[in-house]
Design a protein around this motif. Structure first.
Motif, PDB file in Angstrom:
ATOM      1  N   ILE B 409      27.369  57.194  47.294  1.00 29.03           N
ATOM      2  CA  ILE B 409      27.837  57.888  46.538  1.00 29.03           C
ATOM      3  C   ILE B 409      26.757  59.323  46.805  1.00 29.03           C
ATOM      4  O   ILE B 409      26.960  60.593  46.679  1.00 29.03           O
ATOM      5  CB  ILE B 409      27.772  57.437  45.029  1.00 29.03           C
ATOM      6  CG1 ILE B 409      28.927  56.874  45.011  1.00 29.03           C
ATOM      7  CG2 ILE B 409      28.115  58.661  44.078  1.00 29.03           C
ATOM      8  CD1 ILE B 409      29.067  55.919  43.507  1.00 29.03           C
ATOM      9  N   ARG B 475      30.301  52.238  40.606  1.00 28.63           N
ATOM     10  CA  ARG B 475      29.423  52.654  39.688  1.00 28.63           C
ATOM     11  C   ARG B 475      29.891  52.413  38.312  1.00 28.63           C
ATOM     12  O   ARG B 475      29.318  52.007  37.404  1.00 28.63           O
ATOM     13  CB  ARG B 475      29.342  54.311  39.910  1.00 28.63           C
ATOM     14  CG  ARG B 475      28.217  54.644  39.118  1.00 28.63           C
ATOM     15  CD  ARG B 475      28.092  56.257  39.660  1.00 28.63           C
ATOM     16  NE  ARG B 475      27.114  57.014  38.957  1.00 28.63           N
ATOM     17  CZ  ARG B 475      26.950  58.119  39.365  1.00 28.63           C
ATOM     18  NH1 ARG B 475      27.119  58.827  40.347  1.00 28.63           N
ATOM     19  NH2 ARG B 475      25.919  58.806  38.386  1.00 28.63           N
ATOM     20  N   PRO B 781      24.482  63.535  33.438  1.00 26.10           N
ATOM     21  CA  PRO B 781      24.832  63.609  34.738  1.00 26.10           C
ATOM     22  C   PRO B 781      24.228  64.837  35.554  1.00 26.10           C
ATOM     23  O   PRO B 781      24.532  65.012  36.694  1.00 26.10           O
ATOM     24  CB  PRO B 781      26.485  64.356  34.562  1.00 26.10           C
ATOM     25  CG  PRO B 781      26.529  64.947  33.138  1.00 26.10           C
ATOM     26  CD  PRO B 781      25.404  64.201  32.253  1.00 26.10           C
ATOM     27  N   SER B 782      23.125  65.333  35.002  1.00 23.27           N
ATOM     28  CA  SER B 782      22.367  66.312  35.925  1.00 23.27           C
ATOM     29  C   SER B 782      21.831  65.807  36.951  1.00 23.27           C
ATOM     30  O   SER B 782      21.023  66.424  37.843  1.00 23.27           O
ATOM     31  CB  SER B 782      21.642  67.278  35.026  1.00 23.27           C
ATOM     32  OG  SER B 782      20.619  66.503  34.329  1.00 23.27           O
ATOM     33  N   ILE B 820      19.047  69.213  30.788  1.00 22.29           N
ATOM     34  CA  ILE B 820      19.066  68.133  29.792  1.00 22.29           C
ATOM     35  C   ILE B 820      19.820  68.699  28.721  1.00 22.29           C
ATOM     36  O   ILE B 820      19.095  69.659  27.992  1.00 22.29           O
ATOM     37  CB  ILE B 820      17.966  67.071  29.395  1.00 22.29           C
ATOM     38  CG1 ILE B 820      17.209  67.042  30.663  1.00 22.29           C
ATOM     39  CG2 ILE B 820      18.250  66.044  28.619  1.00 22.29           C
ATOM     40  CD1 ILE B 820      15.857  66.289  30.615  1.00 22.29           C
ATOM     41  N   SER B 821      20.852  68.146  28.171  1.00 22.47           N
ATOM     42  CA  SER B 821      21.324  68.558  26.833  1.00 22.47           C
ATOM     43  C   SER B 821      21.814  67.443  26.028  1.00 22.47           C
ATOM     44  O   SER B 821      21.958  66.331  26.706  1.00 22.47           O
ATOM     45  CB  SER B 821      22.547  69.382  26.938  1.00 22.47           C
ATOM     46  OG  SER B 821      23.235  69.099  27.899  1.00 22.47           O
ATOM     47  N   ILE B 822      22.053  67.552  24.885  1.00 24.46           N
ATOM     48  CA  ILE B 822      22.693  66.773  24.139  1.00 24.46           C
ATOM     49  C   ILE B 822      23.804  65.908  24.488  1.00 24.46           C
ATOM     50  O   ILE B 822      24.666  66.660  25.005  1.00 24.46           O
ATOM     51  CB  ILE B 822      22.828  67.035  22.456  1.00 24.46           C
ATOM     52  CG1 ILE B 822      21.396  67.530  21.874  1.00 24.46           C
ATOM     53  CG2 ILE B 822      23.325  65.891  21.719  1.00 24.46           C
ATOM     54  CD1 ILE B 822      21.420  68.545  20.745  1.00 24.46           C
ATOM     55  N   VAL B 836      30.137  59.229  36.055  1.00 26.21           N
ATOM     56  CA  VAL B 836      30.470  60.430  35.573  1.00 26.21           C
ATOM     57  C   VAL B 836      31.807  60.876  35.936  1.00 26.21           C
ATOM     58  O   VAL B 836      32.271  60.270  37.255  1.00 26.21           O
ATOM     59  CB  VAL B 836      29.424  61.598  36.409  1.00 26.21           C
ATOM     60  CG1 VAL B 836      29.869  62.777  36.038  1.00 26.21           C
ATOM     61  CG2 VAL B 836      28.189  61.160  35.859  1.00 26.21           C
ATOM     62  N   ASP B 838      35.204  63.440  34.449  1.00 30.57           N
ATOM     63  CA  ASP B 838      35.902  64.455  33.562  1.00 30.57           C
ATOM     64  C   ASP B 838      37.161  63.836  33.284  1.00 30.57           C
ATOM     65  O   ASP B 838      38.165  64.620  32.465  1.00 30.57           O
ATOM     66  CB  ASP B 838      36.014  65.924  33.995  1.00 30.57           C
ATOM     67  CG  ASP B 838      36.893  65.954  35.135  1.00 30.57           C
ATOM     68  OD1 ASP B 838      36.984  64.887  35.936  1.00 30.57           O
ATOM     69  OD2 ASP B 838      37.379  67.096  35.490  1.00 30.57           O
ATOM     70  N   ARG B 908      34.432  69.312  31.003  1.00 30.72           N
ATOM     71  CA  ARG B 908      33.437  69.133  31.944  1.00 30.72           C
ATOM     72  C   ARG B 908      33.437  67.799  32.172  1.00 30.72           C
ATOM     73  O   ARG B 908      33.264  66.908  31.304  1.00 30.72           O
ATOM     74  CB  ARG B 908      32.126  70.044  31.625  1.00 30.72           C
ATOM     75  CG  ARG B 908      31.415  69.336  30.459  1.00 30.72           C
ATOM     76  CD  ARG B 908      29.956  69.906  30.152  1.00 30.72           C
ATOM     77  NE  ARG B 908      30.335  71.094  29.150  1.00 30.72           N
ATOM     78  CZ  ARG B 908      29.443  71.920  28.828  1.00 30.72           C
ATOM     79  NH1 ARG B 908      28.308  72.191  29.609  1.00 30.72           N
ATOM     80  NH2 ARG B 908      29.451  72.690  27.646  1.00 30.72           N
ATOM     81  N   PRO B 909      32.631  67.301  33.412  1.00 34.61           N
ATOM     82  CA  PRO B 909      32.299  66.006  33.550  1.00 34.61           C
ATOM     83  C   PRO B 909      31.163  65.575  32.615  1.00 34.61           C
ATOM     84  O   PRO B 909      30.165  66.188  32.373  1.00 34.61           O
ATOM     85  CB  PRO B 909      31.813  65.948  34.994  1.00 34.61           C
ATOM     86  CG  PRO B 909      32.504  67.028  35.732  1.00 34.61           C
ATOM     87  CD  PRO B 909      32.297  68.202  34.593  1.00 34.61           C
ATOM     88  N   ILE B 910      31.626  64.311  32.184  1.00 34.87           N
ATOM     89  CA  ILE B 910      30.385  63.782  31.260  1.00 34.87           C
ATOM     90  C   ILE B 910      30.281  62.180  31.707  1.00 34.87           C
ATOM     91  O   ILE B 910      31.022  61.646  32.582  1.00 34.87           O
ATOM     92  CB  ILE B 910      31.046  63.830  29.946  1.00 34.87           C
ATOM     93  CG1 ILE B 910      32.256  62.782  29.705  1.00 34.87           C
ATOM     94  CG2 ILE B 910      30.959  65.186  29.254  1.00 34.87           C
ATOM     95  CD1 ILE B 910      32.438  62.526  28.239  1.00 34.87           C
TER      96      ILE B 910
END
Lengths: 462, 947
Positions: B409, B475, B781-782, B820-822, B836, B838, B908-910
């Motif tokens: 991947i 995955r 996912p970042s 990075i986000s919540i 990951v 969407d 968005r993909p999560i």
């Protein structure tokens, strides 16, 4: 939009000359011009002259030309419409059949020549030229850490800015961090408002949020205006309206239109009508499911039985590249009207239109229940939506496949290009499968353009 | 013919290599084995690797399985992939072996002996297997090592070198599929140039560059391998020493900076070219074929090495080679990277490999028939065995496959720079191969399994595209179970960590103004978490704004907004310990508009305290349709919270009336049991008063209550336990099962810049697995990865480790806060990262729907701490609510109370996990227009395949 002339013969062939006066007119033009129509307008082309001595000189030449439309490209953010096609009237600069792209400009007349003007198009001209159009609305839909600044015109909802910020949560003893970031967040919203919204044009600015965020924001903005003596904000203080919404996402705009306090202010906005129509569809679906149907197949059957009371249809269906597709939907519209049904053409740029588009783009409230339809498979409409799904997905995948964070040119090359890449030389009118695919792709591109801009945040760099 | 001879030699070496390879394994190394993405490997792992033990355990099990090997079919499609993986593996190891050169000569002798022995075993696979088992056992002991095994190890190192050659081979094939060595060398040169260029071009992207540069690394190594290959076994010994030393020294710089890396590679490249020049004279025709065959053989052999190596990694290797490997540590990072890149190359080559294997097999067979060269046959046999053993160990295979997949991947990411060379190589490789492959017809003597294998590989080559498509699925595959030994250790650590107490997260829910914050504030005060001084201040300040009753609530409601309005807006967290439990307390807002916040909190909780306002009329409003008592209890239940303490608050206002208490109990328990679905045994009703602080931690002294509420009083319900305080109830909560043996999953609920250091503080809840200070963490996912510098609880106590169930703050270095986000997740670098997507498919139960759900229904998707706009794309099927059977496919519309499978597309993909894999992570909520309309369990993650 100004209508200068209109010549439509018995067979509905003819030409219409229009002048676009504002950005929204471009949207109308985009909906009026179809593939294979002809468009006459003035345009500019750079001509390179080579003298006998071998010297070259370039000159920009203005001329009027007529093109047979091959593809259209509408930029919602800039409200620019680009029409690409082949020349059908040879002049000294441009040969017959040569490709040319016309950028339609405001306040410059253009003529659309169609072999057949359908009722939907004609109606749209009327609508576009209606002078009693309501003015624009601006809306800020927000929640903590997310704000969408939208401009709502009668037929378009444009997300002008999307502000996203990580706001630290409150933690024991460290609330300052949270408060500081909230202020930053408000600052960004104010800046975005000032850049993107023309306060002279908009009738009202709606601030919507769950909880007390909207109050806090308004408070902050007022103090900001006072502090910086920002005249624009101070003068337009009265235009701000606070409305409750459940979230800061774009689709919360729907709730705003449902808000009773706003109804009088928005009464003549197309968006409001659409929201109401869609809502009544859902209400009907709830109370009498056999009187509300969606998907072409079901609606078509209901139409055959003359059962349609209200038809909800998305305008993107009329932008289909294929004539037969377009005709199919026009026929339904015509028939419904014939039977004294109501037809509501949704703008695919509005939130409600977007939702309708997800709902196959066509839905109907019936006069009487048709239980027999309920048992029918949805196969047709399903496959439709699936197809569009696929296109959409491939796009999304490309844009943001997280699995492979770094894009990989190699793969993109080997891929069978599912993306909406318009063919450079589409085979003439014999549009069969390959083209049909391309159609869907572009169609989707058009429908999905909002998504493309959703993530655009001019303030990210700050 | 000559080429076949060469093959033989090579493969002999390979055989031995396999068995012992394991013992030279570095514990660190096992990380490379583990299924992280290639990117994961970009970071040097300093901390002792816990995963190695994990793998070791696995292997042990598999060794036991060996007896079954023959019975099992070779069809396991994974085997090929695995081999590829192994191949990589071997390559990486090379440097380590270089270090242990000192003993090599002796070992080589024994190696020879060994090989002789093997020779006699031609057709007896079991013997060798036993051999392998024995050796593995020795490896486990870690103290008993015989020369034999050592020899094998060293020989194996030779083999490992053959790997790079293969790649190289591929490269030259690319430019010219003929045997002309001149051309080959030049082509290699070019390729290297390409690589080099790429490196610099990609400099911007640190990770990428690194991986590529390492990829080059491989190329230098072929030099040494080549030499060894061409020489006879005897020569090998001497040759080996001479060649190895330079490489080993050369490798040391790898660990250093990127620039160094590149420089180093540049040098290497030069030297290689020179080497090639020389060799082309000496080796002539042989080289090409030799290399290829070796490559494939090596690949074969490595599989079993993996097992044994990992076994020994923790024990024997460390014991024996500590000194040697210390140096290697530095090299380790690059090696790992190599690993990743190799894989990618592998993938590109996959087709070729498979066919190559086939070729190799047929070739070898032919060889053996024609020339009856014993050595060769040994090899072959050995290979066979390897194959069998590999394929017969489904468990390990699975893991390995997972690994490969993971890397696949990631392939794209890291590999980009090499694209120039890579894509072309397969083709070129194929050509020569196809020529050779014609003899397959000759290979009558192939055993059944072999033929199977062959066809299998061929099939595989045909279905490469398919495989690639499947990669993403892996995955999503369930996490591999942890081996018992490792688990035991973990559990022990966990025990230490918690000091034998249960960890429990409690969320306090209830209608607006039922007194949640006050109740909790007072509880904390009584527990001694709030000083008198602080409380005094709160009291005074709240009095100033005329809200003196909010003094206790201010303990938890800290923002200005919350205090001035007197409501909780965001979830507040505190931690306290009782004699039996460690309790993470989450104080949720009761206001309808802040349900998103409340959901965020509830997703972190294991149990809940439902606070009821017992004042006449107030309970009723909260309980009526639209009241938060109802919605909250539904919410927490559908989020998987199965235990509920019902604190009937403000009882002092009702004069502690028993009648009122029982009335509420009756109404509520019928609702909770019949409508929400709680079991009576999981409910605990307790009367209390938050403001007065009665019956919270200390037994109530108020006569009015004690008269009917004491140890002796009996109630006709098991949900009331007379005389117990709120704290007693908390202590009585059943311990939660934790997935501490699963891969690490950390749900990010807050990110901020750390005040003192340059690190980023990420707080959230550890949902599964464990993490210790110094571990690497990958934020998806970042795909940001960094090092955990410290772990702290929310009250700033620092910890060494955190486990599933803990709510902690991680201080992470080397990450970008903007990425990075919540709602993001942290994973370890050992196991496959979170999937990951969407788009998910889920089983949902609908409630509170104002309007029916159709296709294209816009919703807000709440998953853990994340909320994101989403659309219900498709209604897949309507289910029977009780039996779960499909009632109708593709329903047109869904209504209240129905259960259905739907497909949801998130804006968005999560990162999501399947419910079946992680109970904690498989649930979500859907909201529409401020109303919770559905709760769901993720049943399928749809990852779009590009093709």
């Amino acid at each position: 939009m100004k209508l200068l002339s209109k010549y439509i013969d018995k067979k509905n062939a003819g030409s219409v000359t229009l002048v676009a006066e504002e950005a929204e007119d471009m949207w109308h033009a985009y909906n009026l011009i179809n593939i294979d129509d002809q468009l006459r307008s003035s345009s500019i082309r750079r001509i390179i002259n080579e003298s006998s001595a071998g010297l070259t000189s370039t000159s920009r030449v203005h001329f009027t030309l007529t093109i047979a439309v091959k593809s259209l490209d509408f930029d919602t953010q800039a409200s620019v419409l680009r029409v690409k096609g082949t020349n059908t009237e040879e002049n000294q600069y441009i040969k017959m059949g040569a490709y040319h792209t016309i950028d339609l400009e405001l306040n410059r007349k253009f003529t659309i020549i169609k072999n057949e003007w359908d009722s939907v198009s004609i109606e749209r001209i009327d609508e576009a030229c209606d002078p009693s159009k309501s003015a624009d609305l601006a809306a800020v839909v927000m929640q903590e850490g997310l704000a969408n600044i939208c401009l709502i015109t009668s037929s378009m909802t444009l997300v002008k800015a999307k502000i996203e910020m990580n706001i630290p949560r409150k933690r024991k003893g460290f609330c300052a961090n949270h408060d500081k970031n909230m202020e930053k967040f408000y600052d960004r919203i104010i800046q975005a408002l000032l850049t993107h919204i023309n306060f002279e044009v908009v009738r009202a600015i709606i601030i919507a949020s769950p909880g007390f965020l909207k109050d806090q924001f308004l408070e902050y903005m007022n103090s900001f205006a006072l502090k910086t003596t920002n005249k624009i904000l101070l003068d337009n203080k009265v235009k701000f309206l606070l409305v409750h919404s459940a979230s800061g996402f774009k689709h919360s705009l729907k709730e705003i239109f449902e808000d009773a306090n706003l109804a009088n202010r928005l009464s003549d906005t197309k968006a409001l009508g659409e929201v109401k129509a869609l809502d009544s569809f859902y209400q009907m679906l709830k109370s009498e499911p056999s009187r509300a149907f969606y998907g072409y197949k079901h609606v078509e059957k209901a139409n055959e039985a003359d059962a349609i009371d209200v038809l909800l249809i998305s305008d993107s269906l009329f932008r289909s590249k294929e004539l037969s597709e377009r005709k199919k939907y026009v026929q339904i519209v015509d028939k419904v009207k014939e039977n004294n049904g109501q037809v509501r053409i949704f703008s695919s740029l509005h939130v409600s239109g977007e939702q309708l588009m997800q709902l196959t783009g066509i839905a109907a409230i019936l006069r009487f229940p048709m239980t027999e339809l309920e048992d029918d498979e949805l196969s047709d409409s399903d496959s439709e939506s699936e197809a569009s799904d696929k296109q959409e997905e491939s796009k999304v995948q490309e844009a943001s496949s997280i699995v492979s964070l770094l894009e990989e040119p190699e793969v993109v090359v080997t891929k069978p290009t599912p993306a909406p890449i318009p063919k450079p030389n589409p085979p003439a009118k014999t549009t069969q499968h390959p083209k049909a695919k391309a159609k869907k792709a572009t169609n989707n591109y058009r429908n999905g353009h909002d998504d493309d801009y959703d993530d655009y945040d001019p303030y990210d760099d700050y | 013919m000559s080429r076949h001879r060469n093959v033989r030699k090579v493969s002999v070496v390979d055989d031995d290599y396999d068995d012992e390879f394991s013992q030279s394994f570095d514990e660190k190394y096992s990380y490379a084995v583990s299924p992280g993405t290639s990117e994961l490997y970009l970071y040097n792992r300093n901390a002792p690797a816990s995963i190695s033990e994990f793998i070791k355990g696995k292997i042990q099990e598999e060794d036991d399985d060996k007896s079954d090997q023959k019975n099992k079919s070779l069809n396991d499609s994974n085997s090929n992939q695995q081999k590829d993986e192994d191949f990589m593996f071997q390559m990486d190891k090379e440097p380590n072996f270089a270090k242990s050169n000192i003993k090599q000569p002796d070992d080589l002798d024994s190696l020879l002996l060994n090989s002789l022995k093997l020779k006699f075993d031609e057709h007896d696979t079991t013997l060798i297997e036993e051999d392998g088992v024995k050796e593995i056992e020795e490896g486990e002991d870690g103290k008993q090592f015989d020369l034999n095994s050592l020899a094998k190890i060293y020989s194996s190192s030779d083999l490992s070198e053959s790997k790079p050659m293969e790649i190289k081979f591929g490269l030259d094939d690319l430019s010219k599929p003929c045997n002309d060595i001149d051309i080959m060398s030049t082509s290699i040169d070019k390729l290297l140039d390409n690589f080099f260029l790429n490196n610099f071009q990609e400099n911007k992207n640190f990770q990428r560059t690194k991986s590529i540069s390492i990829c080059e690394e491989k190329l230098p190594e072929p030099k040494s391998t080549k030499e060894t290959n061409t020489f006879s076994l005897n020569d090998l010994a001497t040759e080996y020493l001479s060649t190895m030393t330079p490489t080993s020294t050369a490798q040391t710089p790898l660990g250093s900076s990127l620039v160094d890396l590149i420089d180093y590679e540049f040098n290497q490249r030069l030297s290689i070219n020179e080497d090639n020049e020389e060799r082309k004279v000496d080796l002539k025709e042989n080289i090409l074929i030799n290399k290829r065959d070796r490559g494939s053989s090596a690949r074969f052999s490595i599989g079993s090495d993996l097992i044994s190596s990992s076994v020994s990694s923790s024990t024997s290797l460390t014991n024996r080679n500590i000194e040697n490997f210390s140096l290697n540590k530095i090299q380790f990072v690059p090696v790992l990277r190599e690993h990743g890149t190799n894989l990618q190359i592998e993938n590109l080559f996959k087709l070729n490999y498979d066919s190559e294997i086939a070729d190799f097999l047929s070739d070898t067979l032919r060889e053996s028939e024609n020339e009856s060269n014993l050595k060769f046959e040994e090899n072959f046999n050995y290979e066979k065995q390897k194959l069998f053993s590999e394929e017969n160990k489904p468990k390990r295979n699975k893991i390995l496959v997972d690994l490969t997949n993971e890397q696949n991947i990631q392939l794209k990411d890291t590999k980009k720079p090499t694209t120039e060379t890579a894509p072309s190589t397969p083709k070129s490789q194929n050509k020569p191969l196809s020529k050779v492959s014609t003899p397959t017809t000759q290979s009558k003597s192939l055993t059944k399994q072999q033929t199977n294998n062959l066809s299998n590989s061929q099939q595989k080559s045909n279905s490469v595209a398919k495989q690639l498509n499947q990669l993403s699925d892996l995955r999503i595959s369930p996490p591999p179970p942890l081996d018992p030994a490792k688990k035991e250790k973990l559990l022990k650590q966990y025990e230490e960590h918690t000091a034998g107490k249960d960890v429990i997260s409690l969320i306090v829910i209830g209608h607006v103004d039922s007194g949640k914050s006050t109740l909790m504030g007072h509880l904390l005060y009584q527990m001694g978490h709030v000083s008198d001084k602080q409380l005094h201040k709160f009291k005074q300040d709240s009095q100033k704004i005329g809200k003196s009753s909010f003094a206790y609530a201010w303990v938890l409601d800290e923002t200005e907004e919350e205090r001035s309005r007197g409501i909780t807006i965001d979830v507040a967290q505190t931690k306290f310990e009782t004699e039996k439990k460690i309790i993470y307390l989450l104080d949720a807002p009761g206001h309808k508009d802040f349900i998103p916040n409340m959901i965020t909190g509830a997703t972190q909780a294991d149990s809940a305290i439902l606070v009821i306002n017992s004042i006449t009329g107030e309970f009723e409003t909260g309980f009526l349709l639209g009241g938060q008592t109802r919605e909250h209890s539904l919410l927490v239940k559908s989020l998987g919270i199965n235990q509920l303490i019902i604190a009937v608050n403000k009882m002092d206002m009702n004069e502690w009336s028993q009648e009122r208490f029982l009335d509420i109990h009756k109404k509520l328990s019928s609702f909770l049991i019949k409508q929400v679905g709680y079991k009576e045994a999981d409910l605990m009703f307790v009367p209390c008063s938050g403001l007065q602080g009665e019956n919270l931690t200390k037994k109530c002294t108020n006569e009015k209550l004690t008269s009917w509420y004491n140890e002796n009083s009996s109630f006709n319900s098991q949900s009331i336990i007379g005389g117990s305080t709120l704290l007693d109830c908390m202590n009585r909560l059943k311990p939660q099962e934790r997935s501490i043996d699963k891969p690490f999953r950390f749900c990010v609920s807050d990110v901020y810049k750390s005040a003192q250091t340059a690190n980023i503080s990420i707080s959230g809840k550890c949902e599964a697995g464990s993490l210790k200070t110094g571990d690497k963490i990958l934020i998806v996912p970042s795909n940001e990865n960094g090092v955990v510098k410290s772990i702290a609880t929310n009250d700033e106590q620092s910890l060494q480790m955190c486990f599933a169930g803990d709510t902690v703050t991680l201080n992470v270095a080397n990450v970008d806060i903007n990425n990075i986000s919540i709602g993001n997740f942290g994973c370890d670098l050992i196991s496959p990262p979170m999937p990951v997507s969407d788009r998910i498919r889920a089983r949902v139960i609908l409630f509170n729907l104002e309007i029916p759900m159709t296709n294209g229904f816009p919703v807000v998707f709440h998953y853990k701490s994340l909320n994101e706009a989403a659309v219900v794309k498709k209604l897949v099927s309507l289910l029977d609510k009780s039996s779960g059977e499909v009632v109708k496919e593709k329903p047109r519309v869904l209504n209240n109370g129905q259960s259905a499978i739907v497909e949801i597309k998130i804006n968005r993909p999560i990162c999501v996990e399947l419910y079946q894999n992680y109970r904690e992570l498989g649930r979500f909520m859907l909201r529409y227009n401020g109303v919770t309309i559905a709760a769901g369990q993720i049943t399928e993650i749809i990852v779009k395949n590009k093709n």
